[in-house]
Design an enzyme around this catalytic site. Sequence first.
Site, PDB file in Angstrom:
ATOM      1  N   LYS A 113      -5.739 -46.269 -20.713  1.00 26.36           N
ATOM      2  CA  LYS A 113      -4.633 -46.098 -19.764  1.00 26.36           C
ATOM      3  C   LYS A 113      -3.974 -47.446 -19.556  1.00 26.36           C
ATOM      4  CE  LYS A 113      -2.883 -42.662 -17.390  1.00 26.36           C
ATOM      5  NZ  LYS A 113      -2.838 -41.243 -17.780  1.00 26.36           N
ATOM      6  N   GLY A 225       3.806 -26.195  -6.254  1.00 24.67           N
ATOM      7  CA  GLY A 225       4.379 -27.342  -6.974  1.00 24.67           C
ATOM      8  C   GLY A 225       5.248 -26.846  -8.111  1.00 24.67           C
ATOM      9  N   GLY A 227       7.349 -27.914 -10.255  1.00 28.07           N
ATOM     10  CA  GLY A 227       7.923 -28.982 -11.075  1.00 28.07           C
ATOM     11  C   GLY A 227       7.740 -28.639 -12.538  1.00 28.07           C
ATOM     12  N   ASN A 228       7.565 -29.664 -13.374  1.00 27.80           N
ATOM     13  CA  ASN A 228       7.427 -29.433 -14.818  1.00 27.80           C
ATOM     14  C   ASN A 228       6.277 -28.470 -15.116  1.00 27.80           C
ATOM     15  OD1 ASN A 228       5.967 -29.984 -17.388  1.00 27.80           O
ATOM     16  ND2 ASN A 228       7.743 -31.231 -17.830  1.00 27.80           N
ATOM     17  N   ALA A 229       5.060 -28.819 -14.660  1.00 24.68           N
ATOM     18  CA  ALA A 229       3.888 -27.998 -14.969  1.00 24.68           C
ATOM     19  C   ALA A 229       4.003 -26.624 -14.288  1.00 24.68           C
ATOM     20  CB  ALA A 229       2.622 -28.721 -14.531  1.00 24.68           C
ATOM     21  N   GLY A 230       4.405 -26.588 -13.025  1.00 21.77           N
ATOM     22  CA  GLY A 230       4.440 -25.339 -12.260  1.00 21.77           C
ATOM     23  C   GLY A 230       5.485 -24.358 -12.772  1.00 21.77           C
TER      24      GLY A 230
HETATM   25  P1  NAD Z   1       6.650 -32.884 -11.159  1.00 17.84           P
HETATM   26  O1  NAD Z   1       7.051 -34.066 -10.358  1.00 17.84           O
HETATM   27  O2  NAD Z   1       7.554 -32.374 -12.231  1.00 17.84           O
HETATM   28  O3  NAD Z   1       6.370 -31.658 -10.174  1.00 17.84           O
HETATM   29  C1  NAD Z   1       5.628 -31.766  -8.990  1.00 17.84           C
HETATM   30  C2  NAD Z   1       6.142 -30.697  -8.042  1.00 17.84           C
HETATM   31  O4  NAD Z   1       5.289 -30.674  -6.894  1.00 17.84           O
HETATM   32  C3  NAD Z   1       7.558 -30.956  -7.525  1.00 17.84           C
HETATM   33  O5  NAD Z   1       8.297 -29.753  -7.572  1.00 17.84           O
HETATM   34  C4  NAD Z   1       7.341 -31.378  -6.071  1.00 17.84           C
HETATM   35  O6  NAD Z   1       8.421 -30.999  -5.229  1.00 17.84           O
HETATM   36  C5  NAD Z   1       6.103 -30.581  -5.756  1.00 17.84           C
HETATM   37  N1  NAD Z   1       5.383 -31.107  -4.580  1.00 17.84           N
HETATM   38  C6  NAD Z   1       5.280 -32.382  -4.154  1.00 17.84           C
HETATM   39  N2  NAD Z   1       4.583 -32.426  -3.010  1.00 17.84           N
HETATM   40  C7  NAD Z   1       4.245 -31.149  -2.717  1.00 17.84           C
HETATM   41  C8  NAD Z   1       3.518 -30.539  -1.670  1.00 17.84           C
HETATM   42  N3  NAD Z   1       3.003 -31.258  -0.675  1.00 17.84           N
HETATM   43  N4  NAD Z   1       3.340 -29.198  -1.706  1.00 17.84           N
HETATM   44  C9  NAD Z   1       3.869 -28.464  -2.702  1.00 17.84           C
HETATM   45  N5  NAD Z   1       4.573 -28.977  -3.716  1.00 17.84           N
HETATM   46  C10 NAD Z   1       4.751 -30.304  -3.722  1.00 17.84           C
HETATM   47  O7  NAD Z   1       5.210 -33.228 -11.758  1.00 17.84           O
HETATM   48  P2  NAD Z   1       4.412 -32.502 -12.939  1.00 17.84           P
HETATM   49  O8  NAD Z   1       4.589 -33.273 -14.197  1.00 17.84           O
HETATM   50  O9  NAD Z   1       4.691 -31.032 -12.935  1.00 17.84           O
HETATM   51  O10 NAD Z   1       2.915 -32.778 -12.452  1.00 17.84           O
HETATM   52  C11 NAD Z   1       2.309 -31.983 -11.453  1.00 17.84           C
HETATM   53  C12 NAD Z   1       0.819 -32.220 -11.472  1.00 17.84           C
HETATM   54  O11 NAD Z   1       0.314 -31.916 -12.779  1.00 17.84           O
HETATM   55  C13 NAD Z   1       0.394 -33.681 -11.189  1.00 17.84           C
HETATM   56  O12 NAD Z   1      -0.853 -33.654 -10.499  1.00 17.84           O
HETATM   57  C14 NAD Z   1       0.195 -34.237 -12.582  1.00 17.84           C
HETATM   58  O13 NAD Z   1      -0.705 -35.350 -12.574  1.00 17.84           O
HETATM   59  C15 NAD Z   1      -0.396 -33.037 -13.277  1.00 17.84           C
HETATM   60  N6  NAD Z   1      -0.282 -33.127 -14.733  1.00 17.84           N
HETATM   61  C16 NAD Z   1       0.935 -33.047 -15.339  1.00 17.84           C
HETATM   62  C17 NAD Z   1       1.005 -33.150 -16.724  1.00 17.84           C
HETATM   63  C18 NAD Z   1       2.326 -33.008 -17.437  1.00 17.84           C
HETATM   64  O14 NAD Z   1       2.322 -33.029 -18.680  1.00 17.84           O
HETATM   65  N7  NAD Z   1       3.439 -32.840 -16.731  1.00 17.84           N
HETATM   66  C19 NAD Z   1      -0.161 -33.354 -17.500  1.00 17.84           C
HETATM   67  C20 NAD Z   1      -1.401 -33.428 -16.840  1.00 17.84           C
HETATM   68  C21 NAD Z   1      -1.444 -33.308 -15.450  1.00 17.84           C
END
Ligand code: NAD
Length: 423
Positions: A113, A225, A227-230
């Site tokens: 990392k 959440g 976002g991207n993953a959700g």
């Molecule tokens: P992102 O920033 O695209 O999405 C995060 C979402 O969570 C946003 O919509 C934000 O508004 C929402 N959020 C923030 N605070 C919140 C709360 N208190 N309650 C509800 N929703 C809330 O991020 P992402 O890339 O989707 O990552 C989300 C999680 O997945 C993180 O923990 C990240 O470490 C993990 N993750 C992501 C990836 C990836 O490839 N994107 C890979 C491994 C792990």
Amino acid sequence: MEVKRESTNEALNPFRIAQQQLDEAVDRLGLDDATHEMLRWPMKELKVTLPVRMDDGSCKIFHAFRVVYNTARGPAKGGIRWHPDETIDTVRALAAWMTWKTSVVDIPLGGGKGGIICNPKELTDTEKERLARAYIRAIASGLGVTKDVPAPDVYTTPQIMAWMMDEYEVLAGEKHPGVITGKPLSLGGSPGRDDATARGGIYVTREAARAYGTELEGETMVVQGFGNAGQNAAILGRELLGLKLIAASDSRGGVYNPKGIDVERLVRYKQDNGSLEGFPDTDPITNEELLELETTVLFPAALENVITGGNAAKIRCKISCELANGPTTPDADEILYDRGIIVLPDFLANAGGVTVSYFEHVQNTYNYYWSLGEVHRRLDEKMTMAFQSVHEASRQEKIPMRMAAYLVAVSRVAEACKMRGWV
Ligand code: NAD
């Protein structure tokens, strides 16, 4: 990407937590003291100081790290975070977790990392480019397709990966696209990287449902959440598993309709409005209430520590697929396990991202590129095998899947250390 930072409280020091998790796994596996000590520490840590010329002509000094945790199974792999609160301990912990993640999905890589202490929101694009290039110049001697392969992480993007790859190639005097993953498609990025994390989670959810006899077709899902993953989990949950979305939330709160929510319309609404608030035909719901809804699958996809000792007794899903890192506290884990809730632990459930990064590395090395369908097929194969190994260990040892994932991952790394004659 929004990410809550770790507390500076020593009890919540992420590296300390990572070591404690390892200690329990080592204890259960009965590993010898030398192997235990070897696995408790990074193999290499680099701290670099980067002078960078700012747009106004001044010079600013940035501090940065690169940690190689363990390379017994292959070159180190792990992202680079840009964050004002970055610490060496956060980078160490994330490097340890990368080691277990690449091992649990059985890809021939180790864990690493990197991090730069900076606030990217205060940097212009030209300053970001100079910072990215300065970082690569400082750590280049340790990088390479057979040594250490970085990737994007919090606040780093495909564009930043492109500048970093270019800097490395200028120094090397030849092409090395595989030195970094998460690149733009036009520079050798892999198709399928954008939704890989959610897709991997969907595949393990499908396998868990099969293993535990849980019906998914026509049943419900809840996403915390969006976002991207959700968002991708909601899209693919419907497409691949036949699940109906009944609630979703972001940092401003959630929306709920027990009859079902149109996923594509909700994604567009979030893009257009920046939040889910006011989406037609839904009722508002708080993030706390959303987590406690009765549903077949819950996707925690936002932050760490959202399912705790305080609400675990009220969680009413059958499967919790942890796309976020660390959404469940250790005390909540025990309660969920006792209540028969299937928890698909983060470093298994969200390993689809690093798996497709590995595919990118392989395609770059071959200089021959796969179709999207090929990427999906190979990802499915890897995630399914990873689930089966973890499920088997959980069944045999009668332990939660999180500790089972640790046993599978740590035993593979320990075996590689032993076969090399290191311990
Ligand atoms: P992102 O920033 O695209 O999405 C995060 C979402 O969570 C946003 O919509 C934000 O508004 C929402 N959020 C923030 N605070 C919140 C709360 N208190 N309650 C509800 N929703 C809330 O991020 P992402 O890339 O989707 O990552 C989300 C999680 O997945 C993180 O923990 C990240 O470490 C993990 N993750 C992501 C990836 C990836 O490839 N994107 C890979 C491994 C792990």
